[in-house]
Design an enzyme around this catalytic site. Structure first.
Site, PDB file in Angstrom:
ATOM      1  N   ARG A 105       0.839  -1.208   0.000  1.00  0.00           N
ATOM      2  CA  ARG A 105       0.000   0.000   0.000  1.00  0.00           C
ATOM      3  C   ARG A 105       0.867   1.249   0.000  1.00  0.00           C
ATOM      4  NH1 ARG A 105      -4.812   0.488   4.229  1.00  0.00           N
ATOM      5  NH2 ARG A 105      -3.102   0.954   5.612  1.00  0.00           N
ATOM      6  N   THR A 109      -1.636   7.464  -0.542  1.00  0.00           N
ATOM      7  CA  THR A 109      -2.931   7.246  -1.236  1.00  0.00           C
ATOM      8  C   THR A 109      -3.665   6.007  -0.716  1.00  0.00           C
ATOM      9  OG1 THR A 109      -1.945   5.818  -2.915  1.00  0.00           O
ATOM     10  CG2 THR A 109      -1.932   8.198  -3.361  1.00  0.00           C
ATOM     11  N   ASP A 201       0.314  -2.855  12.270  1.00  0.00           N
ATOM     12  CA  ASP A 201       0.789  -3.274  10.946  1.00  0.00           C
ATOM     13  C   ASP A 201       1.137  -4.762  11.001  1.00  0.00           C
ATOM     14  OD1 ASP A 201       2.700  -3.898   8.789  1.00  0.00           O
ATOM     15  OD2 ASP A 201       2.496  -1.763   8.325  1.00  0.00           O
ATOM     16  N   ASP A 204       4.694  -5.874   9.734  1.00  0.00           N
ATOM     17  CA  ASP A 204       5.765  -5.508  10.664  1.00  0.00           C
ATOM     18  C   ASP A 204       5.744  -6.393  11.906  1.00  0.00           C
ATOM     19  OD1 ASP A 204       6.776  -3.556   9.048  1.00  0.00           O
ATOM     20  OD2 ASP A 204       5.840  -1.877  10.103  1.00  0.00           O
TER      21      ASP A 204
HETATM   22  C1  PRP Z   1      -1.244  -4.600   4.510  1.00  0.00           C
HETATM   23  C2  PRP Z   1      -2.041  -5.884   4.693  1.00  0.00           C
HETATM   24  C3  PRP Z   1      -2.854  -5.936   3.433  1.00  0.00           C
HETATM   25  C4  PRP Z   1      -3.134  -4.477   3.159  1.00  0.00           C
HETATM   26  C5  PRP Z   1      -4.537  -4.185   3.580  1.00  0.00           C
HETATM   27  O1  PRP Z   1      -0.170  -4.828   3.694  1.00  0.00           O
HETATM   28  O2  PRP Z   1      -1.253  -6.996   4.882  1.00  0.00           O
HETATM   29  O3  PRP Z   1      -2.179  -6.521   2.345  1.00  0.00           O
HETATM   30  O4  PRP Z   1      -2.208  -3.720   3.936  1.00  0.00           O
HETATM   31  O5  PRP Z   1      -4.877  -2.898   3.268  1.00  0.00           O
HETATM   32  P1  PRP Z   1      -5.990  -2.534   2.198  1.00  0.00           P
HETATM   33  O6  PRP Z   1      -7.172  -3.404   2.455  1.00  0.00           O
HETATM   34  O7  PRP Z   1      -6.273  -1.078   2.495  1.00  0.00           O
HETATM   35  O8  PRP Z   1      -5.424  -2.716   0.820  1.00  0.00           O
HETATM   36  P2  PRP Z   1       0.921  -3.701   3.356  1.00  0.00           P
HETATM   37  O9  PRP Z   1       0.562  -3.021   2.072  1.00  0.00           O
HETATM   38  O10 PRP Z   1       1.133  -2.842   4.555  1.00  0.00           O
HETATM   39  O11 PRP Z   1       2.194  -4.559   3.024  1.00  0.00           O
HETATM   40  P3  PRP Z   1       3.026  -5.576   3.943  1.00  0.00           P
HETATM   41  O12 PRP Z   1       2.174  -6.797   4.155  1.00  0.00           O
HETATM   42  O13 PRP Z   1       4.231  -5.851   3.089  1.00  0.00           O
HETATM   43  O14 PRP Z   1       3.374  -4.897   5.241  1.00  0.00           O
HETATM   44  N1  URA Z   2      -2.538  -3.051   7.025  1.00  0.00           N
HETATM   45  C1  URA Z   2      -2.203  -3.467   8.259  1.00  0.00           C
HETATM   46  O1  URA Z   2      -1.226  -4.217   8.423  1.00  0.00           O
HETATM   47  N2  URA Z   2      -2.940  -3.049   9.291  1.00  0.00           N
HETATM   48  C2  URA Z   2      -4.018  -2.264   9.135  1.00  0.00           C
HETATM   49  O2  URA Z   2      -4.679  -1.917  10.129  1.00  0.00           O
HETATM   50  C3  URA Z   2      -4.348  -1.823   7.841  1.00  0.00           C
HETATM   51  C4  URA Z   2      -3.599  -2.252   6.799  1.00  0.00           C
END
Ligand code: PRP
Ligand code: URA
Length: 210
Positions: A105, A109, A201, A204
């Site tokens: 993400r 945005t 997150d 993380d």
């Molecule tokens: C997080 C999570 C989802 C997404 C959800 O991933 O694991 O994939 O955000 O958000 P959305 O429904 O608004 O799209 P992130 O993009 O933070 O990547 P990561 O798993 O690599 O930390």
């Molecule tokens: N991605 C995450 O990991 N946590 C949230 O709450 C939203 C998006």
């Protein structure tokens, strides 16, 4: 809301999600719990897998006995956080192939950006089980389903641990054919599009990054 949504009500899932929410839960325990919750959700999500009878010789006699029939399975985590759920599901269906959809993400945005995708062969014949602990705005899940469908995937189940109503609505409106399994439906998104109360997150916390 369109679509087929299953919100988990099993006390073990609820209990384990509460431990995930706690900001003091260490990374190793967090990772272990994500795997366990994924396994418990998969147990519910796979209730409708079709069976066929197969002849088996027991030490005493031959009998007809049910085995899982039909489609092969593809387990598809959305990177990174979805990886944390893979082993829990794979333990139940060891013959499944694993694909990966890399989405991240944009912090401003909140739109997902694709950086890596690889799906198993014959995706059109497989049950695709898409994994991501968090369904926030729904952008990542919708993009991942779009990708699987473009590659030929037809039968898709999406499993998450925590969903926001906003994301659930977006996913079920855009893909009403996808069966959605949710560990807990939370209150909603904050201004940074994080789920509240949520667990922070997920990527993380699973991988120990900041
Ligand atoms: C997080 C999570 C989802 C997404 C959800 O991933 O694991 O994939 O955000 O958000 P959305 O429904 O608004 O799209 P992130 O993009 O933070 O990547 P990561 O798993 O690599 O930390
Ligand atoms: N991605 C995450 O990991 N946590 C949230 O709450 C939203 C998006």
């Amino acid at each position: 809301m369109n679509g087929k949504v299953f919100i988990m009500d099993h006390p073990l899932i609820k209990h384990k999600i509460s431990i995930l929410r706690n900001k003091h839960t260490p990374t190793s325990e967090f990772r272990h719990l994500v795997e366990e919750i994924a396994m418990l959700e998969a147990y519910e999500a796979f209730r409708d897998l079709p069976l066929r009878n197969e002849e088996v010789e027991t030490p005493l006699e031959t009998c007809m006995t049910p085995v899982i029939d039909g489609k092969k399975m593809a387990i598809i985590p959305i990177l990174r956080a979805g990886i944390g759920m893979v082993n829990g599901v794979h333990a139940l269906v060891p013959s499944a192939k694993v694909g990966h959809i890399g989405l991240c993400r944009d912090p401003e945005t909140h739109e997902p950006h694709e950086y890596y995708c690889k799906l198993p062969d014959l995706i059109e014949e497989r049950l695709a089980v898409l994994l991501d602990p968090m369904l926030a705005t729904g952008g990542s899940a919708v993009d991942a389903v779009n990708y699987i469908k473009k590659a030929g995937g037809k039968h898709i189940k999406f499993m998450c641990i925590i969903a926001a109503p906003e994301g659930l609505e977006k996913l079920t409106n855009e893909h009403p054919d996808v069966e959605v399994y949710v560990g807990n439906l939370d209150r909603g998104l904050n201004k940074d599009a994080y789920i509240c109360p949520g667990l922070g997150d997920a990527g993380d916390r699973i991988f120990g990054t900041q």
